[in-house]
Design a protein around this motif. Sequence first.
Motif, short mmCIF file in Angstrom:
data_model
loop_
_atom_site.label_atom_id
_atom_site.label_comp_id
_atom_site.label_asym_id
_atom_site.label_seq_id
_atom_site.Cartn_x
_atom_site.Cartn_y
_atom_site.Cartn_z
N ALA A 1 4.33 -11.46 32.13
CA ALA A 1 3.72 -11.70 30.82
C ALA A 1 4.07 -13.06 30.25
N GLY A 2 4.78 -13.88 31.02
CA GLY A 2 5.19 -15.19 30.52
C GLY A 2 4.03 -16.17 30.43
N ALA B 1 3.89 -5.96 34.48
CA ALA B 1 3.80 -6.10 33.02
C ALA B 1 3.00 -7.36 32.70
N ILE B 2 1.88 -7.18 32.00
CA ILE B 2 0.93 -8.24 31.72
C ILE B 2 0.88 -8.51 30.22
N HIS B 3 0.70 -9.77 29.84
CA HIS B 3 0.55 -10.11 28.43
C HIS B 3 -0.64 -9.34 27.84
N ASP C 1 1.57 -3.28 29.18
CA ASP C 1 1.71 -4.44 28.31
C ASP C 1 3.11 -5.02 28.42
N GLY C 2 3.17 -6.32 28.53
CA GLY C 2 4.46 -6.99 28.53
C GLY C 2 4.98 -7.17 27.11
N GLY C 3 6.23 -7.61 27.00
CA GLY C 3 6.85 -7.81 25.70
C GLY C 3 7.07 -9.28 25.40
N HIS C 4 7.76 -9.54 24.30
CA HIS C 4 8.01 -10.92 23.86
C HIS C 4 8.93 -11.64 24.83
N ASP D 1 11.99 -7.27 27.60
CA ASP D 1 11.08 -6.33 26.95
C ASP D 1 10.00 -5.87 27.92
N SER D 2 9.51 -6.80 28.74
CA SER D 2 8.49 -6.45 29.73
C SER D 2 9.05 -5.48 30.76
#
Length: 251
Positions: free
Chosen positions: A20-21, A62-64, A85-88, A92-93
Amino acid sequence: MPDQSSAAGAPKFWVVVPAAGIGTRMGADKPKQYLSLLGQTVLEHTLQRLLSLAGIEGLVVAIHPFDDLWPALPLAQDPRIESVDGGHERCDSVLNGLRQLAPRAHKLDWVLVHDAARPCVRAETIHTLCEALREHLVGGILGVPVSDTLKRLDEHYGIQATLDRRALWYAQTPQMFRYGLLRQALEEAAANKRAVTDEASALEALGYCPRMVEGSRDNIKITRPEDLALAAMILSRQQGEALQPGEENGR
């Protein structure tokens, strides 16, 4: 991967890939996991390496939440992969991935967390990690010894000291831990708003001592633009090593 087929009730192996980065250090027009590498995206190379492992029970990426590139990849439709869903932050992801596995994963199962931007990891290196940790109660990570001289600086970039590198290692992924302990560590870090840079540091904060397993120096993480060319060279060399004698001539 260890053969679990003959062991009733043996721990299962799950994979979580935080992807998610946004990759700001690359200076590119898209996140680094979607940059082109030998005709595919970096993420595709990484996921294909992981899917080639025997004995994997499931893989969560985990994807943005606003990622519109993932759905366009053919791998997004692969039934062996599920997304969340990824996290901040990375932690978190990973935690979201672990929560996704909660209905199926046992606390003593193994979870391998691997960077989306490490497409050059070798299957045999992951197998070495799994074998080394087979009976471990906590888990551990891949890494390589530090080979460069390390300096500690002050706030003005003045050198204060030269560090003893004999006990220092570069951390890599996969990082592999028992599902229950890893989730507990990341849940506590989130509840306490404690920043963790990798899964091992979350376990360390609870007093556990993960094991270091020596990996390979070609398991690089793509972080800067020049890393793409290096990854392409490594992948090409690995593909050449995989060819059996005589295959070059079609035999």
